[in-house]
Design a protein around this motif. Structure first.
Motif, PDB file in Angstrom:
ATOM      1  N   ILE A 219       0.865  -1.183   0.000  1.00 53.13           N
ATOM      2  CA  ILE A 219       0.000   0.000   0.000  1.00 53.13           C
ATOM      3  C   ILE A 219       0.901   1.231   0.000  1.00 53.13           C
ATOM      4  CG2 ILE A 219      -1.849   1.244   1.190  1.00 53.13           C
ATOM      5  CD1 ILE A 219      -2.560  -1.323   2.629  1.00 53.13           C
ATOM      6  N   ASP A 220       0.552   2.231  -0.798  1.00 54.94           N
ATOM      7  CA  ASP A 220       1.321   3.476  -0.823  1.00 54.94           C
ATOM      8  C   ASP A 220       0.361   4.631  -1.052  1.00 54.94           C
ATOM      9  OD1 ASP A 220       3.359   5.276  -0.798  1.00 54.94           O
ATOM     10  OD2 ASP A 220       4.531   4.337  -2.390  1.00 54.94           O
ATOM     11  N   GLY A 221       0.748   5.799  -0.535  1.00 52.23           N
ATOM     12  CA  GLY A 221      -0.063   6.990  -0.707  1.00 52.23           C
ATOM     13  C   GLY A 221      -0.912   7.332   0.489  1.00 52.23           C
ATOM     14  N   THR A 222      -0.780   6.584   1.594  1.00 53.70           N
ATOM     15  CA  THR A 222      -1.570   6.877   2.797  1.00 53.70           C
ATOM     16  C   THR A 222      -0.997   8.046   3.589  1.00 53.70           C
ATOM     17  OG1 THR A 222      -0.294   5.208   3.999  1.00 53.70           O
ATOM     18  CG2 THR A 222      -2.361   4.498   2.999  1.00 53.70           C
ATOM     19  N   VAL A 223       0.308   8.321   3.397  1.00 49.67           N
ATOM     20  CA  VAL A 223       0.954   9.440   4.090  1.00 49.67           C
ATOM     21  C   VAL A 223       0.890  10.675   3.190  1.00 49.67           C
ATOM     22  CG1 VAL A 223       3.082  10.253   5.160  1.00 49.67           C
ATOM     23  CG2 VAL A 223       2.491   7.818   5.260  1.00 49.67           C
ATOM     24  N   THR A 224       0.430  11.778   3.750  1.00 51.13           N
ATOM     25  CA  THR A 224       0.232  12.991   2.938  1.00 51.13           C
ATOM     26  C   THR A 224       1.536  13.532   2.374  1.00 51.13           C
ATOM     27  OG1 THR A 224       0.341  14.303   4.969  1.00 51.13           O
ATOM     28  CG2 THR A 224      -1.848  13.658   4.172  1.00 51.13           C
ATOM     29  N   THR A 225       2.654  13.262   3.053  1.00 48.21           N
ATOM     30  CA  THR A 225       3.943  13.764   2.558  1.00 48.21           C
ATOM     31  C   THR A 225       4.491  12.914   1.418  1.00 48.21           C
ATOM     32  OG1 THR A 225       5.073  12.472   4.273  1.00 48.21           O
ATOM     33  CG2 THR A 225       4.568  14.793   4.755  1.00 48.21           C
ATOM     34  N   GLN A 226       3.935  11.718   1.216  1.00 41.68           N
ATOM     35  CA  GLN A 226       4.368  10.844   0.131  1.00 41.68           C
ATOM     36  C   GLN A 226       3.144  10.336  -0.627  1.00 41.68           C
ATOM     37  OE1 GLN A 226       6.853   7.821   2.002  1.00 41.68           O
ATOM     38  NE2 GLN A 226       8.652   8.839   1.188  1.00 41.68           N
ATOM     39  N   PRO A 227       2.494  11.211  -1.367  1.00 42.43           N
ATOM     40  CA  PRO A 227       1.280  10.793  -2.073  1.00 42.43           C
ATOM     41  C   PRO A 227       1.618   9.994  -3.340  1.00 42.43           C
ATOM     42  CG  PRO A 227       1.797  13.049  -2.625  1.00 42.43           C
ATOM     43  CD  PRO A 227       2.824  12.617  -1.609  1.00 42.43           C
ATOM     44  N   VAL A 228       0.608   9.328  -3.853  1.00 42.54           N
ATOM     45  CA  VAL A 228       0.667   8.743  -5.193  1.00 42.54           C
ATOM     46  C   VAL A 228      -0.282   9.560  -6.059  1.00 42.54           C
ATOM     47  CG1 VAL A 228       0.228   6.716  -6.615  1.00 42.54           C
ATOM     48  CG2 VAL A 228       1.212   6.441  -4.338  1.00 42.54           C
ATOM     49  N   LEU A 229       0.202  10.023  -7.188  1.00 42.41           N
ATOM     50  CA  LEU A 229      -0.598  10.883  -8.059  1.00 42.41           C
ATOM     51  C   LEU A 229      -1.028  10.110  -9.302  1.00 42.41           C
ATOM     52  CD1 LEU A 229       1.582  14.136  -7.914  1.00 42.41           C
ATOM     53  CD2 LEU A 229      -0.353  13.524  -6.454  1.00 42.41           C
ATOM     54  N   GLU A 230      -2.320  10.166  -9.580  1.00 47.56           N
ATOM     55  CA  GLU A 230      -2.830   9.596 -10.822  1.00 47.56           C
ATOM     56  C   GLU A 230      -3.002  10.729 -11.824  1.00 47.56           C
ATOM     57  OE1 GLU A 230      -6.456   6.713 -12.313  1.00 47.56           O
ATOM     58  OE2 GLU A 230      -6.909   8.400 -10.998  1.00 47.56           O
ATOM     59  N   HIS A 231      -2.388  10.594 -12.993  1.00 46.89           N
ATOM     60  CA  HIS A 231      -2.449  11.644 -14.009  1.00 46.89           C
ATOM     61  C   HIS A 231      -3.605  11.368 -14.963  1.00 46.89           C
ATOM     62  CE1 HIS A 231       1.351  13.884 -13.235  1.00 46.89           C
ATOM     63  NE2 HIS A 231       1.638  12.754 -12.598  1.00 46.89           N
TER      64      HIS A 231
END
Length: 685
Positions: A219-231
């Motif tokens: 799982i990734d993107g749960t921490v606001t400082t390390q988001p996962v961005l969908e373009h």
């Protein structure tokens, strides 16, 4: 005997810290049957390992030896290999029983036992040099011992990636693996397993995952400082990315929750492509930190960006694990694997990802090539990787229903499978919780005293890979900089062909009429008799003989290097002018090609009727000749036409016809072209 070994320090390295071996030594020293249970053919270290194995199996070492002597073939009992084969037999048999205990990987005793099995494997025979004057932390094992013992427990290592795993673990200890590092790695595995189990048992995507029993791997993107961005177009939306053993899920962030997840199924045959991608603000391509996923089910590819301040390790990790799940399902689909064999393949991929997480957990500063630690990614890249997968599929399709396999698996001649081990870590095996032992795969990938078919396939593939790497190193070594230098090298390499071209051109130009006449008569006779195939075969045989003779006489001599006269160095301005000149010449060639195509378009579409009639007549005549004249006569006519056109008898007429043909070609206008500009470009102007 034991007292002497302890007093002279042969086992001193085991006494650096209090461990379960201390109890073994004291018990063996004080036991009245100590001499009876001491195996004279193996080393002290191996005896201690065998002693521990016998306690796990609840039989004496002497009984273990008798069992091995009965089951092993004569080749396994050869004196030169007896000690090591007997040690492997005891180890595989004990590990097979130890790993049936729930939570075996978390047992410190089992961890230490596996490491000492590797130590004993390096010095198995009684005549082996004992390890002396070392404390517990300094003792280390080498590559061969690790690659032989560790894959016997599939969760620790795998035959295909064990060498790469060892290189990572021993990178800071000069190519030798010490127990503290090994123990940290197993602790990292323990945490990775607990994390996966906790995530998989949570309510996260439970309604979607329950139908296939999917396990959450990352799982990734749960921490606001390390988001996962969908373009999406020129916009980027933050969210949470989840990888399971079947699919990829993306949940876009809301104010206090997540939107409905988008599902990207990695298990279906959708011609999926996963690759690195460049992203940036407003659609620009600036940062190499994204993963692109495309399939026939999507109207446009999905792009996931993993922002980080330095490098793109986070993206590379996700790229590797997504590809591993995608590759394992391609493997399953290709070999039509079902039931237990399918579950076994998925678990192999899952265990590879867990091992990768463990490596990251113990030392995040290690520069890891993620693909080299994931077996299906490795097979996708290695030369002969398809043969490894084919061998793996054949092994995975074995079933415990065969009585002979049941006997051999239980005898300890083979290691056990990944599915057996995973089921004892608290996970449900596959999608059916009621699978019985009879439906499990009987044996693992390592067998006592011999290389399994998978090990042979991996070894051959790695040998081929070494050849590829060596060849690629020579390629990198001969690359030179500068257009002028590269042209000089190419000119030197093409010198033999250039000389051959000059010789043939001289014959065609009839510079020496006697040589040209002889050449013309010889090849005309060969074509007339239909011996062209024999002539080509003779030329190929000549080249083959030349290469073999050259190889024979150059066995003791190094390969001769190509010597190239380096042209005078060019300054920056001269190089720019050379590039500009090359671009201008390329542009001229393209223009000439377009003119030829436009003229042919005009001829075929009868834009210029008179020229079209002449071309149509010529094509019709050629078609009639090809239809009614035998091919050998056509070849003979073509050869004579090309080769005799500059002979003394035909030179004048050839020049006249060439001039007329050129004049006819130049008289043909080119078809008109209209250039239309886009509306946006017109607005900009």
């Amino acid at each position: 005997m034991l007292e002497g070994l302890v007093k002279d320090g042969s086992l001193k390295w085991l006494l650096g810290k209090r461990s379960y071996f201390d109890e073994e030594l004291e018990e063996m020293e004080n036991s009245p049957s100590a001499g009876k249970n001491w195996i004279s053919e193996i080393s002290p270290v191996a005896n201690l390992v065998v002693r521990r194995c016998s306690k796990i199996l609840k039989i004496s070492p002497s009984e273990l030896q008798e069992s091995f002597n009965q089951e092993a073939s004569d080749s396994m009992k050869h004196p030169s290999q007896y000690a090591r084969n007997f040690l492997e037999y005891c180890s595989f048999k004990a590990l097979s029983l130890s790993t049936q205990m729930t939570g075996y990987l978390f047992d410190k005793t089992v961890r230490r036992l596996t490491f000492n099995m590797m130590l004993a494997w390096e010095t198995p025979a009684a005549a082996s040099q004992p390890i002396t004057n070392k404390v517990d932390e300094d003792v280390s094992v080498g590559l061969e011992a690790f690659c032989r013992i560790a894959p016997a427990i599939p969760i620790i290592a795998d035959v295909i990636i064990s060498e790469h795993l060892f290189e990572v673990l021993s990178s800071s200890t000069c190519g030798r693996l010490q127990f503290p590092t090994y123990d940290k790695y197993l602790s990292g595995l323990e945490r990775a397993i607990r994390k996966m189990k906790s995530n998989s048992e949570s309510s996260l995507l439970s309604s979607i995952r329950s139908s296939r029993g999917e396990k959450i791997l990352e799982i990734d993107g749960t921490v606001t400082t390390q988001p996962v961005l969908e373009h999406v177009g020129i916009s980027a939306w933050p969210g949470r990315l989840i990888l399971t053993d079947h699919s990829l899920y993306f949940e876009a962030h809301r104010v206090v929750s997540y939107e409905k997840p988008k599902i990207y199924d990695l298990s279906d045959d959708l011609k999926q492509v996963v690759k690195p991608e460049l992203t940036g603000p407003w659609g620009t391509r600036l940062f190499d930190k994204a993963v692109l996923y495309s399939s026939v089910s999507l109207s446009e590819p999905a792009v996931f960006e993993f922002p980080e301040l330095k490098g793109h390790a986070r993206r590379d990790y996700w790229l590797a694990i997504i590809r591993e799940i995608l590759n394992v399902h391609k493997f399953i689909s290709k070999y039509r694997m079902k039931g237990v064999a399918r579950d076994e393949a998925i678990w192999k991929a899952v265990l590879g990802i867990l091992r990768l997480q463990a490596i990251q957990d113990i030392n995040s500063s290690i520069d890891i090539q993620y693909d080299t630690l994931l077996m299906f990614n490795v097979c996708d890249q290695l030369p002969g990787g398809d043969l490894i997968l084919e061998t793996l599929a054949n092994m995975s399709n074995l079933r415990a229903s065969d009585r002979e396999n049941d006997t051999r698996a239980g005898s300890g001649m083979y290691s056990i499978s990944a599915s057996d081990m995973v089921s004892n870590l608290g996970f449900v095996f596959g999608t059916n919780p009621n699978n019985s032992n009879e439906s499990r795969i009987a044996v693992g990938e390592v067998s006592v005293g011999e290389m399994s078919s998978l090990e042979r396939a991996v070894k051959e593939s790695k040998n081929n890979y070494k050849k590829v790497v060596s060849a690629q190193a020579t390629v990198e070594g001969v690359k030179v900089d500068g257009i002028d230098t590269n042209l000089a090298v190419m000119k030197e390499l093409l010198f033999p062909l250039n000389e051959l071209r000059k010789s043939l051109q001289s014959l065609a130009d009839w510079d020496d009429p006697w040589k040209s006449t002889g050449f013309c008569l010889l090849f005309s006779y060969i074509i007339y008799r239909g011996w062209v195939g024999y002539a080509v075969a003779l030329v190929l045989m000549f080249f083959s003989a030349f290469m073999m003779i050259t190889r024979y006489f150059s066995r003791d001599n190094p390969v001769s290097e190509v010597k190239v006269a380096v042209p005078p160095p060019m300054n920056t301005m001269e190089q720019l002018l050379a590039v500009q000149n090359a671009v201008s010449q390329a542009e001229q060639v393209i223009q000439d090609g377009n003119i030829i195509l436009l003229k042919l378009r005009g001829l075929f579409l009868s834009i210029f009727p008179q020229a079209t009639e002449k071309l149509a007549s010529a094509l019709l005549s050629t078609a009639l000749i090809l239809a009614f004249l035998p091919s050998k006569y056509i070849a003979l006519l073509v050869f004579l036409e090309i080769f005799t056109k500059y002979s003394p008898l035909r030179k004048a007429s050839t020049e006249r016809w060439t001039r007329r043909l050129r004049e006819w070609w130049f008289s043909i206008p080119a078809a008109p072209v209209i250039l239309e500009r886009d509306k946006e470009e017109k607005k900009k102007k």
